[in-house]
Design a protein around this motif. Structure first.
Motif, PDB file in Angstrom:
ATOM      1  N   GLU A 143       0.762  -1.116   0.129  1.00 53.26           N
ATOM      2  CA  GLU A 143      -0.015   0.474   0.078  1.00 53.26           C
ATOM      3  C   GLU A 143       1.290   1.927   0.000  1.00 53.26           C
ATOM      4  N   ASP A 144       1.395   1.315   0.992  1.00 57.08           N
ATOM      5  CA  ASP A 144       2.996   2.450   0.928  1.00 57.08           C
ATOM      6  C   ASP A 144       3.536   2.708  -0.456  1.00 57.08           C
ATOM      7  N   PHE A 145       3.948   1.894  -0.859  1.00 56.14           N
ATOM      8  CA  PHE A 145       4.640   1.592  -2.639  1.00 56.14           C
ATOM      9  C   PHE A 145       3.536   2.376  -3.523  1.00 56.14           C
ATOM     10  N   PHE A 146       2.112   2.118  -3.164  1.00 57.76           N
ATOM     11  CA  PHE A 146       1.444   2.965  -3.830  1.00 57.76           C
ATOM     12  C   PHE A 146       1.179   4.138  -4.007  1.00 57.76           C
ATOM     13  N   GLN A 147       1.271   4.819  -2.199  1.00 57.99           N
ATOM     14  CA  GLN A 147       0.920   6.178  -1.957  1.00 57.99           C
ATOM     15  C   GLN A 147       2.238   6.847  -1.983  1.00 57.99           C
ATOM     16  N   GLY A 148       2.823   5.981  -2.169  1.00 55.31           N
ATOM     17  CA  GLY A 148       4.280   6.881  -2.651  1.00 55.31           C
ATOM     18  C   GLY A 148       4.965   7.007  -0.856  1.00 55.31           C
ATOM     19  N   THR A 149       5.034   6.401   0.115  1.00 54.85           N
ATOM     20  CA  THR A 149       6.150   6.672   1.352  1.00 54.85           C
ATOM     21  C   THR A 149       6.187   5.722   2.040  1.00 54.85           C
ATOM     22  N   TYR A 150       7.493   6.393   1.566  1.00 57.69           N
ATOM     23  CA  TYR A 150       9.077   6.102   2.811  1.00 57.69           C
ATOM     24  C   TYR A 150       9.802   6.757   3.303  1.00 57.69           C
ATOM     25  N   GLY A 151      10.938   5.900   3.604  1.00 54.99           N
ATOM     26  CA  GLY A 151      11.391   6.161   4.959  1.00 54.99           C
ATOM     27  C   GLY A 151      11.242   5.783   6.340  1.00 54.99           C
ATOM     28  N   ARG A 152      11.086   6.211   7.213  1.00 55.45           N
ATOM     29  CA  ARG A 152      10.652   5.188   8.273  1.00 55.45           C
ATOM     30  C   ARG A 152       9.502   5.208   8.500  1.00 55.45           C
ATOM     31  N   GLN A 153       9.377   3.595   9.356  1.00 55.92           N
ATOM     32  CA  GLN A 153       7.690   3.941   9.715  1.00 55.92           C
ATOM     33  C   GLN A 153       7.276   3.321  10.812  1.00 55.92           C
ATOM     34  N   ASP A 154       6.692   4.223  11.554  1.00 57.65           N
ATOM     35  CA  ASP A 154       6.620   4.346  13.071  1.00 57.65           C
ATOM     36  C   ASP A 154       5.264   2.741  13.767  1.00 57.65           C
ATOM     37  N   ASN A 155       4.489   3.502  12.537  1.00 57.06           N
ATOM     38  CA  ASN A 155       3.054   2.220  13.462  1.00 57.06           C
ATOM     39  C   ASN A 155       3.381   0.449  13.144  1.00 57.06           C
TER      40      ASN A 155
END
Length: 641
Positions: free
Chosen positions: A454-466
């Motif tokens: 999901e984050d690949f499609f959303q373009g979310t990178y870096g550290r994921q804290d949750n």
């Protein structure tokens, strides 16, 4: 760097030159005894007193330096001096031999007869090889005749260029986060490198450690430059801080060395990397071989390649004993990438290629190696003689939160360098990996895979804290039984103990027998069943019954067997002493307890929750496949800003 060093010793070409090192023994990594008879004794003396050998056979005993980390590649028309500090009741023969198999010595390229001596003396001679005798791997061998019951003593051996070679300046980059003991150990090893201290500039990037690492560095290593990040940026962000520092220098060093903060090195780790790049102008990066810290004669990885059209990677070497690799003759080999556990790169390669993408963890060094080759037209190579030792934690615990970063970052990698057909194939593999975790009850690990997609499609990178584990943690077998009793109000009647799942992780210890002894005390009325997957292995039964599990050979049979295992859960507990992903083993009982990362993770069978998750994955997968077809994703979102 301003610590004291022996300026006259750094250019010795022979690793493990001090025979007083406690690591010298019959199965040593760098030196070993070759003999047709076992009639000899070999023992290290006390610190500084050398190595003592007694040969009681009529045949010659050969002390030789081993394959990796000990080979010599001498330059033509260069004068060297070899010297041996020793005491011997008999004459010795010292020679340089081409790399060969076993006791086949072959013809030496140079050899010397050393006289017997009752007093410790330093013998030395000059040598210079003609061009036709260079370019091949050479071993040092010391031939020891019968000593008539007396011992000979070896203290040190040196091979030095009469005019020391000129080694370039190197900027050393380490990234650390709450690993104070490890970074201290590595920096102390860097002080012992066979490299001129004034040519090294060490930079430690502290990823906002809270264990006093920065204070320790300031107090114990004032010659180290510390750059402190305000937050933990992971390996990618930490090394990018180092890259930006290197790029900002007015007079940068021609080379830079990346190394993991928990790696261990020998004095020649860096020198062999630099020599490889100096002698190989077509290479932009040279990486080391990763050795297993717990099994130091095992080469675990020597770089590798990412698959062109599927999720995952392929190591050049994976878990191989050194004696299995005697076929290797070359100094280096070309590779798809070099691991950031230890690699040296040219400064101009960084200028042309740029820094790492914002991956936080995993795939960053692999992608960078691929990008370097595309941008510079130069190779990435692995220097076979440059060794580092690393604890292989992945052998005894699963990739937990790393599953998220691996999934997301692999998808980003293939979306950059492949067409939509390959991206779709990799996406389906990622979905399958998530489904596999769901099938074996591990819904939290399944969620990590899906979250990464999901984050690949959303373009979310870096550290994921949750990213949180939902599995119940149990620190002992007793805690497993307590969890069962609290839910069922009774003792378990059936317990499955899975055997031989991860032979490499168990370090040869009999964990299963210890677990059975505990179960006999904690659940004396339970029926204990040994479960095994390896037909033909002679296994001593530990429980009351032995169950051999096998998969059907046909794809349909395997599918039906796996589906059956999902929905049929006899009352009881499965205990896995080491992590595994066997569907049958994990679904034979209501509760599965998997030993991972020092504790047991407990997973309960929840069929309704499984069906709901399966429906959600199906609907999300259809949407993801549509987005791939439309190229509705942005690989550049991972670019570091």
């Amino acid at each position: 760097m301003s610590y004291d060093d022996d300026a006259q010793h750094w250019h010795n070409l022979i690793p493990c030159a001090d025979f007083a090192t406690p690591a010298i023994h019959a199965t040593s990594l760098f030196w070993q005894i070759e003999s047709g008879h076992p009639f000899f004794t070999l023992k290290p003396g006390n610190a500084g007193s050398g190595l003592f050998i007694e040969n009681m056979a009529h045949d010659i005993v050969t002390l030789k330096n081993q394959l990796w980390g000990g080979r010599l590649f001498l330059k033509p028309d260069t004068e060297y001096r070899i010297q041996l500090k020793y005491q011997s009741p008999v004459p010795l023969i010292l020679g340089l031999y081409p790399q060969g198999h076993g006791q086949e010595l072959g013809q030496p390229v140079a050899f010397w007869r050393l006289p017997a001596t009752q007093e410790t003396q330093t013998w030395s001679e000059s040598l210079q090889l003609a061009a036709e005798k260079t370019g091949q791997a050479l071993h040092v061998r010391l031939l020891i005749p019968e000593t008539n019951g007396e011992q000979l003593k070896l203290e040190s051996i040196d091979l030095q260029a009469v005019t020391p070679e000129s080694l370039p300046e190197v900027t050393v980059g380490l990234v650390t986060f709450n690993r104070k003991p490890y970074i201290r150990q590595l920096l102390n090893q860097i002080k012992t490198l066979a490299y001129p201290a004034q040519q090294l500039h060490v930079v430690v990037v502290d990823n906002a450690s809270t264990d006093g690492s920065s204070e320790m560095l300031a107090t114990e290593f004032p010659w180290v430059q510390v750059i402190r990040n305000e937050e933990n940026r992971g390996g990618s962000g930490g090394f990018n801080t180092f890259f930006k520092h290197v790029l900002a220098q007015e007079n940068p060093t021609p080379y830079a060395w990346l190394i993991d903060d928990d790696a261990q090195i020998n004095p020649y780790t860096l020198q062999y990397l630099i020599r490889t790049l100096q002698d190989t102008p077509e290479a932009a990066v040279a990486g080391s071989v990763m050795m297993d810290l717990d099994n130091p004669t095992i080469a675990y990885e020597a770089g590798g390649s990412l698959f062109r059209d599927s999720f995952g990677w392929q190591a050049n070497i994976l878990h191989r004993e050194l004696h299995e690799l005697t076929h290797i003759r070359e100094r280096y080999r070309e590779s798809g990438y070099a691991g950031a556990y230890s690699l040296v790169f040219r400064h101009e390669a960084l200028q042309q290629t740029g820094i790492w993408h914002n991956y936080f963890l995993h795939v960053d060094d692999s992608e960078w190696g691929h990008r370097i080759q595309r941008c510079t037209g130069k190779k990435v190579v692995i220097a076979y003689d440059s060794l580092i030792w690393h604890a292989l934690q992945g052998a005894s615990k699963p990739f937990t939160t790393l599953r998220y970063y691996e999934t997301r970052n692999f998808l980003n990698y293939f979306s950059r360098y492949s067409d939509t057909a390959v991206v779709r194939r990799v996406l389906l593999q990622c979905i399958r990996f998530g489904l596999r975790q769901l099938v074996i009850k591990r819904r939290d690990l399944c969620d990590f895979h899906l979250h990464g997609i999901e984050d690949f499609f959303q373009g979310t990178y870096g550290r994921q804290d949750n990213l949180k584990r939902s599995a119940i943690s149990a620190d002992s077998v007793a805690a497993i039984i307590e969890q069962w009793q609290s839910r069922n109000n009774s003792a378990p009647k059936r317990i499955y103990l899975v055997r031989e799942i991860n032979d490499y992780a168990n370090d040869g210890k009999d964990y299963e027998r210890e677990i059975v002894n505990q179960l006999r005390q904690l659940a004396p009325h339970a029926h204990l069943i040994d479960v095994a997957f390896h037909p033909g292995h002679d296994m001593t039964a530990l429980g009351d019954q032995f169950l051999q599990l096998t998969y059907k050979r046909s794809a349909l049979g395997r599918l039906l067997q796996q589906v059956r295992s999902i929905f049929i859960h006899p009352q009881g507990i499965v205990i896995l002493p080491f992590w595994n992903e066997s569907m049958l083993a994990n679904n034979m009982a209501s509760l599965t307890a998997v030993f991972e990362n020092g504790t047991y993770s407990l997973y309960w069978s929840e069929r309704i929750g499984f069906l709901k998750s399966l429906w959600q994955i199906a609907t999300r997968s259809i949407n993801w496949l549509r987005r791939v077809k439309k190229r509705d994703y942005n690989p550049a979102a991972a670019d570091e800003i």
